[in-house]
Design a protein around this motif. Structure first.
Motif, PDB file in Angstrom:
ATOM      1  N   TYR A   1      -0.960  -2.719  -4.421  1.00  0.00           N
ATOM      2  CA  TYR A   1      -0.344  -3.536  -5.469  1.00  0.00           C
ATOM      3  C   TYR A   1      -0.362  -4.972  -5.011  1.00  0.00           C
ATOM      4  O   TYR A   1       0.048  -5.287  -3.885  1.00  0.00           O
ATOM      5  CB  TYR A   1       1.090  -3.081  -5.738  1.00  0.00           C
ATOM      6  N   ILE A   2      -0.852  -5.849  -5.869  1.00  0.00           N
ATOM      7  CA  ILE A   2      -0.887  -7.276  -5.566  1.00  0.00           C
ATOM      8  C   ILE A   2      -0.004  -7.985  -6.572  1.00  0.00           C
ATOM      9  O   ILE A   2      -0.235  -7.914  -7.789  1.00  0.00           O
ATOM     10  CB  ILE A   2      -2.326  -7.828  -5.611  1.00  0.00           C
ATOM     11  N   LYS A   3       1.011  -8.645  -6.077  1.00  0.00           N
ATOM     12  CA  LYS A   3       1.974  -9.320  -6.947  1.00  0.00           C
ATOM     13  C   LYS A   3       1.244 -10.322  -7.846  1.00  0.00           C
ATOM     14  O   LYS A   3       0.453 -11.131  -7.381  1.00  0.00           O
ATOM     15  CB  LYS A   3       3.033 -10.036  -6.101  1.00  0.00           C
ATOM     16  N   GLY A   4       1.525 -10.227  -9.126  1.00  0.00           N
ATOM     17  CA  GLY A   4       0.898 -11.116 -10.087  1.00  0.00           C
ATOM     18  C   GLY A   4      -0.463 -10.657 -10.560  1.00  0.00           C
ATOM     19  O   GLY A   4      -1.072 -11.292 -11.429  1.00  0.00           O
ATOM     20  N   ASP A   5      -0.953  -9.563 -10.001  1.00  0.00           N
ATOM     21  CA  ASP A   5      -2.275  -9.063 -10.360  1.00  0.00           C
ATOM     22  C   ASP A   5      -2.205  -7.641 -10.905  1.00  0.00           C
ATOM     23  O   ASP A   5      -2.684  -7.354 -11.989  1.00  0.00           O
ATOM     24  CB  ASP A   5      -3.202  -9.139  -9.141  1.00  0.00           C
TER      25      ASP A   5
ATOM     26  N   TYR B   1       0.871  -1.172   0.000  1.00  0.00           N
ATOM     27  CA  TYR B   1       0.000   0.000   0.000  1.00  0.00           C
ATOM     28  C   TYR B   1       0.907   1.220   0.000  1.00  0.00           C
ATOM     29  O   TYR B   1       1.806   1.322   0.846  1.00  0.00           O
ATOM     30  CB  TYR B   1      -0.885   0.043   1.250  1.00  0.00           C
ATOM     31  N   GLY B   2       0.686   2.129  -0.912  1.00  0.00           N
ATOM     32  CA  GLY B   2       1.530   3.311  -0.969  1.00  0.00           C
ATOM     33  C   GLY B   2       0.848   4.437  -1.707  1.00  0.00           C
ATOM     34  O   GLY B   2      -0.045   4.213  -2.534  1.00  0.00           O
ATOM     35  N   GLY B   3       1.283   5.653  -1.409  1.00  0.00           N
ATOM     36  CA  GLY B   3       0.633   6.809  -1.993  1.00  0.00           C
ATOM     37  C   GLY B   3       1.603   7.817  -2.556  1.00  0.00           C
ATOM     38  O   GLY B   3       2.801   7.806  -2.263  1.00  0.00           O
ATOM     39  N   THR B   4       1.061   8.709  -3.355  1.00  0.00           N
ATOM     40  CA  THR B   4       1.861   9.692  -4.063  1.00  0.00           C
ATOM     41  C   THR B   4       1.515  11.121  -3.628  1.00  0.00           C
ATOM     42  O   THR B   4       0.573  11.355  -2.886  1.00  0.00           O
ATOM     43  CB  THR B   4       1.635   9.571  -5.587  1.00  0.00           C
ATOM     44  N   MET B   5       2.296  12.032  -4.132  1.00  0.00           N
ATOM     45  CA  MET B   5       2.106  13.463  -3.882  1.00  0.00           C
ATOM     46  C   MET B   5       2.732  14.221  -5.042  1.00  0.00           C
ATOM     47  O   MET B   5       3.539  13.678  -5.800  1.00  0.00           O
ATOM     48  CB  MET B   5       2.787  13.875  -2.577  1.00  0.00           C
ATOM     49  N   ARG B   6       2.382  15.493  -5.178  1.00  0.00           N
ATOM     50  CA  ARG B   6       3.050  16.347  -6.153  1.00  0.00           C
ATOM     51  C   ARG B   6       4.431  16.698  -5.624  1.00  0.00           C
ATOM     52  O   ARG B   6       4.588  17.015  -4.441  1.00  0.00           O
ATOM     53  CB  ARG B   6       2.238  17.616  -6.407  1.00  0.00           C
ATOM     54  N   SER B   7       5.430  16.647  -6.466  1.00  0.00           N
ATOM     55  CA  SER B   7       6.807  16.914  -6.065  1.00  0.00           C
ATOM     56  C   SER B   7       6.978  18.313  -5.491  1.00  0.00           C
ATOM     57  O   SER B   7       6.339  19.268  -5.941  1.00  0.00           O
ATOM     58  CB  SER B   7       7.741  16.738  -7.265  1.00  0.00           C
ATOM     59  N   GLU B   8       7.864  18.407  -4.518  1.00  0.00           N
ATOM     60  CA  GLU B   8       8.172  19.690  -3.881  1.00  0.00           C
ATOM     61  C   GLU B   8       8.704  20.720  -4.868  1.00  0.00           C
ATOM     62  O   GLU B   8       8.560  21.924  -4.656  1.00  0.00           O
ATOM     63  CB  GLU B   8       9.203  19.483  -2.765  1.00  0.00           C
ATOM     64  N   LYS B   9       9.318  20.261  -5.955  1.00  0.00           N
ATOM     65  CA  LYS B   9       9.892  21.195  -6.935  1.00  0.00           C
ATOM     66  C   LYS B   9       8.818  22.014  -7.647  1.00  0.00           C
ATOM     67  O   LYS B   9       9.127  23.023  -8.286  1.00  0.00           O
ATOM     68  CB  LYS B   9      10.730  20.435  -7.960  1.00  0.00           C
TER      69      LYS B   9
END
Length: 310
Positions: free
Chosen positions: A149-153, A126-134
């Motif tokens: 993310y599920i491996k193989g899926d 499980y992971g999330g993103t953000m807009r870059s500080e730049k």
């Protein structure tokens, strides 16, 4: 209750974060967003560090469960921009080698990056993103998303409209997942489906905002103890708070001698030490800022970090 906060022999970071306790190696892994990964060896009471050639930003580090080319203890999933890459590191050398890219997200958002991730109790990513500080103020545009993310899926988007994806924790007893989007100044709870990994029924556990605005500190890292209480780091708040999620009541405040308190996890052989990372960025005049700390004497235990299947 008498707890003790102590600085751990460690390297000063610009933005230390993503603390993960690994039972297999009896080590605490964490990273500096500015491109360095760390391993704190409990028995040696020493920190080792490494960089990955060509990578200047690291969002997170998680030991990998499924070994391929090397032994299990030498593979790590790292957040590298919008990619999750597999890195090989012996935990001692000052260089780590980038292997295959497990997956990538948001091909249409070139200025985004992964910011935080964990494996759920079953090892799913499980992971999330953000807009870059730049790109400027990270709290101006909610351009990120939270993924599983599920491996193989494959990769699945769980929620969008995220400012800064941060802390994650799970309660297996109640099948709840807890999540922090720092730009929304709160901790949210979801029903978590063990079988599918999906989340539903969003509920705010605790709101740290001042009438919806920044109160001068930001909820960041998150972990949970065996009794189901949450521990939340406040970036800019110089503390960790213990919260009862059913009521949202703050049960304890733990002062940290650094302003920018980032990630948090239980660790140690008995899982009764609370490890906390901090940042020197925005607190550079404080000689303790940016180091790793440990909190003992809390009278409670947590869970080990789960190795991720990628």
């Amino acid at each position: 209750m008498s707890f003790k906060v102590e600085k751990v022999p460690s390297t000063r970071t610009i933005v230390g974060t993503r603390a993960h306790w690994d039972e297999l190696t009896q080590s605490l892994y964490y990273n500096d967003v500015e491109g360095t990964i760390f391993r704190y060896d409990y028995k040696e009471n020493k920190v080792y560090s490494a960089t990955v050639d060509g990578e200047k930003v690291v969002g997170f580090i998680i030991p990998v469960a499924n070994a391929t080319k090397t032994s299990a203890k030498d593979e790590y999933a790292l957040g590298l921009g919008r990619r999750v890459g597999i890195v090989h590191w012996d935990g001692v050398s000052n260089r780590a080698l980038l292997g295959p890219i497990a997956f990538e997200v948001e091909g249409d958002k070139q200025n985004n990056r992964f910011n935080a991730a964990k494996a759920c109790p079953l090892g799913r990513f499980y992971g999330g993103t953000m807009r870059s500080e730049k790109c400027g103020d990270i709290f101006q545009v909610a351009a990120g998303s939270l993924y599983k993310y599920i491996k193989g899926d494959g990769v699945y988007e769980l929620t969008d409209g995220v400012f800064v994806s941060n802390g994650l924790a799970w309660d297996e007893t109640t099948n709840k997942m807890y999540y922090i989007d720092t730009g929304k100044f709160d901790v949210k709870e979801y029903d978590w489906d063990r079988k599918t990994g999906d989340i539903s029924n969003e509920r705010v556990v605790i709101d740290f905002s001042d009438n919806g605005k920044n109160a001068g500190f930001l909820p960041d890292g998150l972990t949970i103890d065996t009794e189901g209480n949450l521990y939340i780091t406040n970036f800019g708040g110089s503390n960790v708070v213990k919260v009862e999620p059913k009521t949202g009541k703050i049960l304890m405040e733990i002062p940290i001698p650094a302003k920018q308190v980032s990630s948090i996890t239980f660790g140690g052989p008995n899982l009764d030490i609370l490890y906390v990372t901090t940042a020197s960025s925005g607190d550079s005049d404080n000689e303790l800022a940016g180091y790793l700390f440990k909190i003992t004497g809390l009278g409670t235990k947590g869970f080990p970090g789960v190795r991720v299947r990628v």
